[in-house]
Every structure is written in C-alpha cells, then in structure tokens.
Design a protein around this motif. Structure first.
Motif, PDB file in Angstrom:
ATOM      1  N   ILE A 132      12.845  -2.309 -16.976  1.00  0.00           N
ATOM      2  CA  ILE A 132      11.866  -2.409 -18.076  1.00  0.00           C
ATOM      3  C   ILE A 132      12.481  -3.186 -19.242  1.00  0.00           C
ATOM      4  O   ILE A 132      11.864  -4.108 -19.778  1.00  0.00           O
ATOM      5  N   ARG A 133      13.698  -2.831 -19.599  1.00  0.00           N
ATOM      6  CA  ARG A 133      14.358  -3.488 -20.745  1.00  0.00           C
ATOM      7  C   ARG A 133      14.500  -4.992 -20.539  1.00  0.00           C
ATOM      8  O   ARG A 133      14.503  -5.764 -21.476  1.00  0.00           O
ATOM      9  N   ARG A 134      14.636  -5.398 -19.263  1.00  0.00           N
ATOM     10  CA  ARG A 134      14.828  -6.820 -18.959  1.00  0.00           C
ATOM     11  C   ARG A 134      13.564  -7.663 -19.105  1.00  0.00           C
ATOM     12  O   ARG A 134      13.617  -8.881 -19.123  1.00  0.00           O
TER      13      ARG A 134
ATOM     14  N   SER B 196       3.579   1.255 -15.200  1.00  0.00           N
ATOM     15  CA  SER B 196       4.677   2.227 -15.134  1.00  0.00           C
ATOM     16  C   SER B 196       5.239   2.272 -13.725  1.00  0.00           C
ATOM     17  O   SER B 196       4.590   1.859 -12.758  1.00  0.00           O
ATOM     18  N   GLY B 197       6.458   2.789 -13.626  1.00  0.00           N
ATOM     19  CA  GLY B 197       7.086   3.036 -12.325  1.00  0.00           C
ATOM     20  C   GLY B 197       7.413   1.773 -11.562  1.00  0.00           C
ATOM     21  O   GLY B 197       7.375   0.659 -12.092  1.00  0.00           O
ATOM     22  N   ARG B 198       7.737   1.977 -10.292  1.00  0.00           N
ATOM     23  CA  ARG B 198       8.129   0.846  -9.451  1.00  0.00           C
ATOM     24  C   ARG B 198       7.048   0.621  -8.394  1.00  0.00           C
ATOM     25  O   ARG B 198       6.604   1.569  -7.751  1.00  0.00           O
ATOM     26  N   PHE B 199       6.654  -0.634  -8.252  1.00  0.00           N
ATOM     27  CA  PHE B 199       5.703  -0.979  -7.194  1.00  0.00           C
ATOM     28  C   PHE B 199       6.475  -1.431  -5.964  1.00  0.00           C
ATOM     29  O   PHE B 199       7.416  -2.225  -6.071  1.00  0.00           O
TER      30      PHE B 199
ATOM     31  N   PRO C 157       7.376  -2.481 -14.365  1.00  0.00           N
ATOM     32  CA  PRO C 157       6.462  -2.595 -15.504  1.00  0.00           C
ATOM     33  C   PRO C 157       6.567  -3.960 -16.187  1.00  0.00           C
ATOM     34  O   PRO C 157       7.667  -4.481 -16.369  1.00  0.00           O
ATOM     35  N   GLY C 158       5.432  -4.511 -16.527  1.00  0.00           N
ATOM     36  CA  GLY C 158       5.393  -5.840 -17.141  1.00  0.00           C
ATOM     37  C   GLY C 158       5.104  -6.923 -16.127  1.00  0.00           C
ATOM     38  O   GLY C 158       4.625  -7.996 -16.474  1.00  0.00           O
ATOM     39  N   ASP C 159       5.386  -6.654 -14.853  1.00  0.00           N
ATOM     40  CA  ASP C 159       5.143  -7.676 -13.828  1.00  0.00           C
ATOM     41  C   ASP C 159       3.655  -7.766 -13.489  1.00  0.00           C
ATOM     42  O   ASP C 159       2.901  -6.809 -13.654  1.00  0.00           O
ATOM     43  N   ILE C 160       3.304  -8.946 -12.993  1.00  0.00           N
ATOM     44  CA  ILE C 160       1.921  -9.164 -12.566  1.00  0.00           C
ATOM     45  C   ILE C 160       1.942  -9.370 -11.063  1.00  0.00           C
ATOM     46  O   ILE C 160       2.718 -10.185 -10.556  1.00  0.00           O
TER      47      ILE C 160
END
Ligand code: G4P
Length: 538
Positions: free
Chosen positions: A13-15, A326-329, A365-368
């Motif tokens: 997430i921080r990255r 949230s979380g990991r996909f 998180p943050g990814d599309i």
C-alpha cells in the motif's frame, strides 16, 4: 488461499500512487504520460509524437470512432514502477467534451496532477476537471509544461492559479530565464539547479544535469541572465516560502505544489517524479455503508468504476475496470458482488503495463484491474472477499445537453434497448423516459455534445440500430425527492418536463435557470438535486 502478512500488505500500500492527469487538450498530457512511462522504465524509447500517436491507435484506441476522429474517447489505466513505487495513471479523455466516465475516473484515484501549458495558463477543461477533483477533496500537484516556450511568466501563473482556483500555489521549482533564454529550473527544496538542454523529441531517457548552488557552471548560467540580482532575490524569497509547505492543506486539496518542466524535452520529469512519489498520498480508505474500509483491511474489496464494451471490435468484448480498495487480489479468487449477492470467480483479468496488455495474477490497493465481463457488472458494484458492504456511490451528474431519441426502424426496439442499456452502464450517456418503465419517448442526456454523436455512431455500428437525435431545448436535470403527489403534479410546462431515469427515479428537465427557480419556488414540498440521490448503487 495463502494468507498475506499484514506487513507485506502495508508495504504494498505504501508503495502505491494512483492518480490522474487533468489538463486541457494540447497541454501535453500524452507527452507527459509517455515520459513518465519512459522514466519508469515501462517503455524504453519514446517515439516522435506522430509515430507514437499512430501506435497509440493500435494499442489503446479501440473504437472505430476514435480512429475516425483521431481522439481518445475512452480512458485507460496504465501501471509502471518508479524506484520503489508502483504508479497507476488513470487516463481522462483529452478532447473538449467529456462524460461521466471522467467524473468516475476521478473517484478511483488518490491524487491528481494538474497539467498546464505554461504559455496558456488555466484553460476551460482544466477548470472543469479541477472542480471535480476539488469536490472529491483530492490532493492536486501542478506541473507547468512547455517552459521552453515564449510567454511563460511564473509569477502570473501562480497568481492565476490562486485567483481562478482558490487554491494556494507553492512553487517547488522555479524557471531560470525564459523563452529562448530559458536555462533550467531551480529546485527550491534542495537549493540546486537543473540545467536545461533541448533534446530531439526526448526519445531516450536522460537525467537532468544537476548543479549545486556553488557550481561554476551554474554561476556562468546565472551570469548570462538579464537581471541576475532580481533572480537571486526571487529565489531567496521563494525558498523561504517552500519551507512553510502545508502538507495537511495539500492533502485536503487547499494547497498545490507547483513544478515547472518540459515534457517534450524530458526536462523536469525526474524532479517532478521524485517529489510526486514523496508528496502524493498512498491509497486511501473508501467509505461504505458499513463505515470506512481502510486499504489495510486484510480481505480484498474493490468497486467497478468503468465499463468498456467492444474494446476490440473483432471480439466484442466488454471489460469492467475495478479499483482495488483493500486487501490482496489474487486471480481465481472467489468474491461476492455485493449488489447482486452472487459469488463470482475472478479469472479473466487484464492490466495495462506500459503499453502491453497483461494478465493480472495479483493486485493491491490502488491498483486497477480489468475483468472480462460477460454482462455481470454494473458501474458502482462492490466486490467483497469477506463480509458484505457497498462502497458509497458516485452519483449521476446532471447532463447539460438533451436530445429526443427517434428509432428509425421500429422493429429494432430490442436492439436499441440493449445498446442503450450498455452505453448507459458505461456512463457515456444517461437515458430518461417519460414513463417510469423507461419505454415511452426516450430522451438521452450527455455532458458534452460529442457523447451524443458517439451514441448515435455506436448504436449504428455496434448494435445495428439507426437512430435520429432531435435536440430538445433543456439544459439541466434535477432529481426529485419528497412529496410524491407534488412530484406527480409537476407534469410539464413549456420550460419543464418530468421524466424518469433508468432506475425509475423522477427527474425534472429544465430549459434554463429561470425555469428551475420558478419550479423550486412553486414546489416547496419537493427537493431538487443536481445529482442522482441513489448514487451509483443499483
Ligand atoms: P495532449 O495529449 O494534452 O493533447 O497533448 P500532446 O502531448 O499531444 O502535446 C500537444 C502538443 O504540445 C504537441 O505538439 C507536443 O509536441 C507539444 N508539447 C508537449 N510538451 C511540450 C513541451 O514541453 N514543450 C513544447 N515546446 N511543446 C510540447 P504537436 O504540434 O501537436 O505535435 P508535433 O507536431 O510536435 O508532433
């Protein structure tokens, strides 16, 4: 499934930095995007703009209409790494009209880069997009492009930003010289100078030449300025201002850091990127009906912010674009679509890495991610791995142009319905009808004129339905809530028309501000809303 450690999740997430570039056409968004990819190592050689534009049609402009018009009607998401960070750029259409798609894209980002043409300042589309970004409370970083050109006055630009946008503009860099006398940018945060060299289209990555303030080369450059003393005074003044950068104000969208550069000449890109990854926030929490969902929540969740049908005319495919919240996909995971309550296995996934389209195995998180969609998703759907909640929706915005849709061949009614359903789900247009079931006398609304043309074109080419669009003179819509009898009584005058949206919600169309005011006064029992009260939930 293997459990992801909380530390791993937090580090991912921080990255991440997920953002959109907002600008007016021709400010250099395509060039800047390409240079960001170049500096991120996602592409190795940036072609000349013309060659690149031609290549772009092959990789990202799927729709026939785009090929014909040479503009990008769709938005896409590109991921690339820069040092220890993963950046996701969401594209917003660059032509003069834009649709709700643009608004929704801004719901899926954590920050915005406002790109200005240094010689032109704030142009109309930038202003419109800025207002949406502000409404969303997004942090805004400003990049002033084309500093190599004549007519760039940094003080005038800063004051224009502050006056027009009502935001504090804090320069992080400052141009040395201007026009043909442009020599570089002073880095106000580190007190060094990046010296400028024009490059031939900036095909390959090159680091800026950085000089410490005591470097003799810099002394020579400063000596060549028409008024060295004035420049040094400016720098002393501005460096001081830089110290007082109000990070909280930036995160709340009240203060914007300002950078200067030339995307075409690969100049200022590194300085910008290094500062951007530092300044821009990592993925945020999203509000849901069960409270805020922080990105560190161990189970995966995300929402559909965009649906794109017929990306590849040969395959008639349709993709739903999901922002991971949230979380990991992990590919092949089973999630629940909170809207329908149905479980789904997510296996056909794509991501655009640089210019390649690749299968996504995992995302954070943050990814599309793009999911192949056989018609299962609608905009606003929430996907949850555990628990059931709905992310708060983005409402439909009032269109500004309306037209009555006339079907040329009445036997094609079914095709028309399918086409309109899909195109409305993509968010290109809104469909209203004079009855709550959506069957009588259809009126389509769009934010820009181009959307109406696109609608007609796509209905004909993708759904084989010929239509005519007769302009109707309304210019705003208001969703209505409150006393049902009074809403029913508002049947229609010359200047007002009651219609229903696709969810059967009552909406009034008005010819002008005056008609709206008249009705608001006459119907105090009814509330009128500029956006749909149901948000984008079904
Ligand atoms: P857009 O996506 O925002 O519409 O803009 P795009 O990148 O296509 O750039 C628009 C024009 O501005 C292009 O020129 C591009 O070369 C030019 N440009 C972009 N960045 C800079 C810059 O830093 N300095 C200068 N001087 N020009 C810049 P064009 O005439 O449309 O294309 P071409 O003839 O250069 O190929």
């Amino acid at each position: 499934m293997e459990q992801t450690s909380q530390t791993h999740l937090s580090a991912e997430i921080r990255r991440r930095r997920t953002f959109a570039i907002i600008s007016h056409p021709d400010a250099g968004k395509t060039t800047l995007t390409e240079k960001l990819l170049l500096y991120g190592g996602a592409i190795h050689l940036a072609g000349s703009i013309k060659a690149r534009k031609a290549a772009r049609y092959a990789t990202s402009d799927w729709m026939e209409i785009e090929r014909q018009r040479g503009i990008s009607v769709t938005s896409s998401a590109l991921a690339f790494d820069y040092h220890d960070h993963t950046l996701n750029i969401l594209d917003t259409p660059g032509h003069k009209d834009f649709s709700e798609d643009t608004f929704r894209t801004l719901e899926a980002v954590d920050s915005v880069v406002m790109l200005l043409d240094g010689a032109k300042g704030i142009e109309p589309q930038t202003l419109k997009l800025f207002e949406v970004a502000r409404m969303r409370g997004l942090p805004i970083v400003t990049f002033i492009n084309k500093v190599d050109r004549e007519g760039v006055d940094p003080f005038a630009l800063l004051s224009e930003i502050e006056r027009t946008l009502d935001i504090r503009a804090i320069p992080f860099g400052w141009p040395i010289g201007s026009g043909t006398g442009f020599r570089g940018v002073w880095d106000l945060t580190r007190d060094t100078a990046h010296l400028y060299e024009a490059v031939d289209h900036g095909g390959a990555r090159a680091s800026d030449r950085i000089c410490a303030s005591s470097d003799p080369e810099l002394t020579a450059v400063l000596g060549s300025l028409p008024d060295r003393e004035a420049f040094e005074e400016e720098i002393a003044l501005l460096s001081h201002a830089g110290d007082s950068f109000d990070r909280k104000g930036f995160l709340e969208g009240r203060v914007t850091p300002v950078f200067f550069g030339s995307a075409l000449n690969n100049f200022g890109i590194e300085l910008f990127l290094d500062s951007f990854v530092d300044l821009a926030p990592s993925p945020r929490a999203y509000q849901s009906d069960k409270g805020a969902i922080p990105p560190e929540t161990p189970s995966f969740s995300g929402f559909v912010f965009k649906i794109q049908a017929n990306m590849d005319p040969q395959h008639r495919d349709r993709f739903a674009f999901i922002r991971v919240c949230s979380g990991r996909f992990v590919r092949e995971m089973t999630v629940t679509n909170a809207t329908t309550g149905k479980p789904l296995r997510l296996s056909k996934t794509i991501q655009f890495l640089g210019q390649k389209r690749e299968r996504v195995e995992e995302a954070w998180p943050g990814d599309i991610i793009g999911l192949h969609d056989p018609g299962l998703f609608r905009i606003g759907d929430t996907l949850c791995e555990k628990g059931l909640f709905h992310f708060e929706g983005i409402p439909s915005f009032s269109p500004e142009l309306f037209a009555r849709l006339i079907l040329e061949d009445p036997l094609k009614r079914k095709h028309l319905k399918k086409g309109l359903d899909q195109l409305a789900e993509e968010g290109a247009i809104q469909v209203f009808a004079q009855d709550p079931h959506g069957e009588r006398d259809m009126i389509v609304g769009a934010v820009g004129a181009l959307q109406l043309e696109v609608l007609k074109f796509r209905l004909e080419h993708e759904y084989n339905v010929k239509t005519r669009l007769d302009p109707v003179g309304y210019d705003r819509a208001r969703w209505m809530t409150g006393d049902k009898n009074r809403i029913d009584a508002l049947s229609g005058t010359l200047d007002t028309l009651r219609v229903y949206d696709r969810e059967g919600e009552p909406v009034a169309l008005f010819r002008n501000e005056w008609a709206l005011r008249y009705v608001v006064e006459k119907y105090p029992e009814v509330s009128f809303h500029g956006t749909s009260p149901r948000g984008f939930k079904n």
